[in-house]
Write a protein that holds these residues in place. Structure first.
Motif, mmCIF file in Angstrom:
data_model
loop_
_atom_site.group_PDB
_atom_site.id
_atom_site.type_symbol
_atom_site.label_atom_id
_atom_site.label_comp_id
_atom_site.label_asym_id
_atom_site.label_seq_id
_atom_site.Cartn_x
_atom_site.Cartn_y
_atom_site.Cartn_z
ATOM 1 N N ALA A 32 111.907 120.865 -42.738
ATOM 2 C CA ALA A 32 110.767 120.937 -43.657
ATOM 3 C C ALA A 32 109.463 121.057 -42.878
ATOM 4 O O ALA A 32 108.598 121.885 -43.186
ATOM 5 N N LEU A 33 109.349 120.235 -41.846
ATOM 6 C CA LEU A 33 108.122 120.243 -41.050
ATOM 7 C C LEU A 33 107.933 121.584 -40.350
ATOM 8 O O LEU A 33 106.845 122.173 -40.373
ATOM 9 N N TYR A 53 107.020 124.295 -42.716
ATOM 10 C CA TYR A 53 105.646 124.104 -43.164
ATOM 11 C C TYR A 53 104.677 124.612 -42.092
ATOM 12 O O TYR A 53 103.723 125.344 -42.384
ATOM 13 N N SER A 75 98.649 113.539 -42.996
ATOM 14 C CA SER A 75 98.889 114.657 -42.082
ATOM 15 C C SER A 75 98.983 115.996 -42.804
ATOM 16 O O SER A 75 98.948 117.037 -42.167
ATOM 17 N N ASN A 76 99.170 115.906 -44.128
ATOM 18 C CA ASN A 76 99.405 117.111 -44.910
ATOM 19 C C ASN A 76 100.764 117.756 -44.609
ATOM 20 O O ASN A 76 101.021 118.884 -44.990
ATOM 21 N N TRP A 77 101.591 117.045 -43.856
ATOM 22 C CA TRP A 77 102.941 117.545 -43.594
ATOM 23 C C TRP A 77 103.811 117.290 -44.816
ATOM 24 O O TRP A 77 103.502 116.415 -45.623
ATOM 25 N N PRO A 78 104.916 118.002 -44.943
ATOM 26 C CA PRO A 78 105.786 117.783 -46.109
ATOM 27 C C PRO A 78 106.372 116.376 -46.114
ATOM 28 O O PRO A 78 106.734 115.843 -45.055
#
Lengths: 294, 327, 277
Positions: free
Chosen positions: A111-112, A115, C238-241
């Protein structure tokens, strides 16, 4: 002639990607057959599926780093196998839990990475292509990698064939015969990781699980001999892939959009049909292929 | 764990002819002949020793499961490993197999070959899926070469050997059946053939009679006795009931509380010997050719529950086994 | 930097995340106890397909996810009873995903939508979600608590449960139903791929920390709440998922549980050689 044209849409056999897909799909189905039968017998379908998802993490990393996706697939499969082995995935009770934990970690990382690659490079299509793949996107440049993943997988299974079979029947009997089940299990996990990485690379994560588990499970009812069950699994897998490719090619003229339906949909549907037919057949013969209650 | 308070009897006077390492320094009067039932006539001359267990101790998970267990087995002998649930029977078998590490003492199996070559093993419970694509002949063949690397090559000699092994246990007609679809008794025979396929000198069986009806149990005992006599293989089988083995056993290894009393049936299955093994009074009754061992725990002996196998109280050899003990 | 974390705008996120965590923690206790990790991974993929299908026909994501979760639950309960459990689970899973990929290819969803369905987007939880979320969380937790004893017995000893009149098939169906409800609820928040991480990480640690089942259940809920809140804060910061934090937390909990177990066993096992347990 018109019937042939109705089944095989014009240009089917002269289409380069289609040819590559037919050959590659058959190779993958053939590699998945023996590995898959053992996965089903050993109750490691979940690990087989997990590797497919884990390789998508490597695929995402490759997209982000701009390296060859193949490298990412292979490296993440190896890392996944090593961490499952390291966390003790061989203990039966905890095996699924360990598999799930490793899979969850890998998916989180995926996911990261997706993204990051989406925000930094604007490659927003990466999500779907990495997870679902497409057999039509296979390029012939991948051939060396197919060999590099497929041949070791087959070699490992062939080398440990008898100990694997015996420990699938009963770990206790295998131990009494002096089989080092830890070593054999690790060898099998490596073979599983390699063949799933190969399958996920060429035909996508979804299809790789379908091809690993479906034909194998269907084949168990068709022969009482281990080698023949594997041959049946290969035949079912190749048939499903080829028929799926034909249907997907035909579907470019289908409603609603004229964009074609995904190959994975057809192949999975065919595999499930084979499984259902085999189960129904076994049932009619008075044999219920019941599994262990667990 | 302290040493046994009283010395345990030595091995039977007939078979332990040489000065043996297995002797527990028994008192002489224990070794005298007992009641007439039980052990079959002792074999004449001494035969090569196949298994020697000397002062064996096993600790598992911080618990002393076995201590000071000594006995030996010669070629062609049948021995019963008797004890209630949790007495350590499976642990002892696994220690002999080399699957459980030994914390003290020694286990030696005759022949310079590896342990796995010399010992055949039939586990108590083998659960098989009905759709397992493995036939009886495949399983027996795996008994010959299941530990080998590489793909098996078709071989007429191996096929003949497999069929001979299956015929030897009366299961040739099952050769092409899936192993997952055999009945309990049929699977037992195939597993014995599998264990014999490695040409062992010692055959271990964990509760081979547990899931069989009376008739199949009798057949199994007869088969194992025949294998021992004809092929000169030493057979050690665990059971919680001594009766089915009466008449075929050369030797009893009686386990209780992690210790063992060994010898002939008449020497071991006696009130005084078992009382000293259990550490409290034990009755051994003989009725209609059967032996009934009534192990009353002192604290429970009055309430009529001494046949319930939960605590130390176990009825060994009774015609009916109650509850979970028999399953 | 974190000042906006408790703004009214974030209130829905906090509420939704907490509800999801309570339901996932409670259901997850049985997921781990029953060894049903694979099923807990498969059912959310059904929910994903449902969400993709809902986008295709233009209904609510939650409705689509709920309906397809039920389909997956029904398939697992029906075909899982006979036959090999993991094979049936794998086939249901790929069947769902293949259908999902068909929906995606037929529709014209943005990659961003697909991404948030797969990996979660708690920061975008709208007020419209809240009522059904409360309902689902209550139903799911209620189901687990109401059938707590029969689930516990049938997970630990199916034969004993049967003797007491609890059919394993019924218990399994109830359990899968609870997983389906928790999944539907969690899909928009945590995402289809990582719901199961929230379900297995906290209980895996909880069962190592206590031997009492009731205690483990509460501890599992508590740890799930800690996980979900940290993931929310991490995602906001962090705005990360959010899925990344959930997946990482699951690994952390599992390793913590193993370490706790190893440490707890050490004194007793020290002299032992080889296989313990």
């Amino acid at each position: 002639m018109s019937i042939v044209h109705a089944v095989f849409a014009p240009g089917f056999f002269s289409n380069g990607p289609v040819q590559a897909a037919l050959v590659m799909g058959a190779v993958v189905a053939a590699v998945c057959a023996p590995v898959g039968v053992l996965a089903v017998l050993r109750g490691q379908s979940f690990a087989g599926h997990a590797f497919a998802d884990i390789t998508s993490t490597g695929g995402s990393a490759a997209v982000l780093l701009g390296i060859s996706p193949v490298l990412g697939f292979a490296a993440s499969a190896a890392a996944g196998a090593a961490s499952m082995e390291g966390l003790g995935a061989r203990q039966h009770g905890d095996r699924d839990l360990v598999t799930g934990t490793v899979l969850g970690g890998a998916l989180g990382l995926s996911a990261l990475l997706l993204y990051l690659s989406t925000t930094r490079q604007g490659t927003s299509g990466a999500t779907v292509s990495v997870l679902f793949g497409s057999v039509f996107a296979v390029s012939s440049a991948n051939w060396p990698w197919v060999a590099a993943l497929g041949l070791p997988a087959l070699a490992l299974v062939a080398a440990a064939y008898r100990p694997l079979l015996l420990s699938s029947v009963s770990p206790e009997l295998a131990a009494a015969r002096g089989v080092r089940s830890h070593l054999v299990g690790a060898m099998y996990l490596a073979a599983l990781a390699a063949s799933v990485a190969l399958a996920a690379l060429t035909i996508g994560a979804v299809l790789s699980t379908a091809l690993l588990v479906g034909p194998a499970a269907a084949a168990l009812g068709l022969s009482s001999r281990p080698g023949r069950a594997m041959a049946w699994a290969g035949a079912i897998g190749v048939t499903s892939v080829w028929a799926g490719i034909v249907l997907a090619y035909d579907s470019y003229s289908w409603p609603p959009a004229g964009r074609g339906w995904p190959v994975s949909f057809f192949v999975v549907a065919l595999v499930m049909a084979f499984y259902a037919a085999s189960r129904a057949g076994a049932h009619r013969h008075g044999r219920s292929p019941a599994g262990k209650a667990a | 764990m302290p040493k046994p308070p009283t010395p345990l009897p030595a091995t039977s006077s007939g078979t332990a002819s040489s000065g043996t390492a297995s002797s527990g320094t028994g008192s002489p009067e224990d070794a005298s002949s007992g009641v007439g039932a039980g052990t079959r006539p002792t074999q004449p001359a001494q035969r090569p020793r196949v298994l020697s267990v000397e002062d064996l101790g096993v600790r598992l998970g911080g618990r002393q499961v076995l201590s000071d267990v000594s006995f030996h087995l010669c070629e062609g002998e049948v021995a019963g490993l008797i004890g209630s649930n949790g007495a350590g029977k499976t642990t002892l078998l696994r220690a002999v197999l080399g699957l459980t590490p030994v914390s003290s003492g020694r286990v030696s199996v005759a022949g310079g070959r590896g342990r796995h070559q010399a010992v055949g093993y039939v586990p108590q419970k083998v659960v098989l899926d009905a759709d397992l694509p493995v036939r009886a002949r495949d399983l027996v063949q795996l008994g010959q070469d299941g530990h080998r690397w590489g793909l098996p090559l078709p071989s007429a000699a191996k096929r003949a050997a497999t069929e001979e092994l299956l015929a030897g246990v009366g299961a040739l007609h099952l050769a092409d059946a899936r192993v997952g679809q055999l009945s309990g008794g049929e699977l037992q025979r195939v597993l014995v053939a599998h264990a014999l396929a490695g040409r062992p000198r010692l055959l271990l069986l964990d509760e081979p009679l547990a899931n069989l009806d009376l008739h199949s149990a009798r057949d199994t005992v007869a088969l194992l006795d025949c294998i021992a006599r004809q092929q000169g293989i030493a057979v050690l089988m665990s059971t919680h009931d001594v009766n089915p083995l009466l008449g075929v056993m050369d030797r009893v290894v009686y386990l209780a509380g992690g210790r063992a009393a060994t010898g002939s049936t008449d020497d071991v299955v006696r009130s005084d010997v078992l009382s000293s093994l259990y550490g409290h009074h034990v009755d051994v009754l003989h009725a209609h050719g059967r032996v009934i061992v009534s192990v009353g725990d002192d604290s429970h002996s009055d309430d009529g529950c001494d046949a319930v196998p939960a605590s130390a109280g176990v009825l060994v050899g009774g015609p009916v086994h109650r509850g979970a003990g028999a399953r | 930097m974190l000042s906006g974390l408790f703004s009214p705008f974030m209130l829905h996120s906090w509420e939704a995340t907490s509800l999801v965590a309570v339901a996932a923690g409670a259901v997850g206790f049985f997921v781990v106890l029953r060894g049903s990790t694979f099923a807990a991974h498969a059912i959310p993929q059904g929910a994903f397909t449902g969400a993709a299908g809902a986008a295709l026909v233009g209904t609510s994501t939650l409705l689509g996810a709920g309906v397809f979760s039920l389909v997956a639950v029904g398939a697992l309960a029906r075909w899982g009873r006979r036959g090999r459990h993991d094979v049936v689970t794998a086939l249901v899973l790929v069947g769902m995903l293949a259908t999902g990929s068909l929906f995606l290819s037929l529709g014209s969803q943005y990659a961003q939508q697909t991404f948030s369905l797969l990996f979660g987007e708690p920061l975008a939880v709208s007020s419209g979600y809240l009522l059904p979320t409360v309902g689902l969380a209550a139903a799911c937790t209620g189901l687990v608590l109401a059938s707590y004893r029969r689930l516990l017995l049938s997970s630990a000893a199916p034969e004993l449960a049967l003797a007491r009149g609890v059919s394993p098939a019924t218990a399994n169906f109830l359990f899968l139903l609870a997983v389906g409800a928790a999944t539907t609820l969690a899909l928009p928040v945590v995402g289809a791929l990582l719901v199961f991480s929230l379900m297995i990480g906290p209980p895996a640690a909880a069962r190592s920390l206590t031997a009492r089942p009731g205690m483990a259940l509460w501890l599992s809920v508590l740890l799930a709440l800690v996980t979900a809140w940290s993931a929310l804060v991490g995602a906001y910061w962090s705005n990360w998922p959010v899925g990344f934090f959930v997946g990482a937390a699951a690994v952390f909990w599992y390793v913590l549980g193993r370490a706790a177990k190893a440490w707890g066993h050490r004194p007793r096992n020290a002299p032992a050689v080889g296989s313990s347990r």
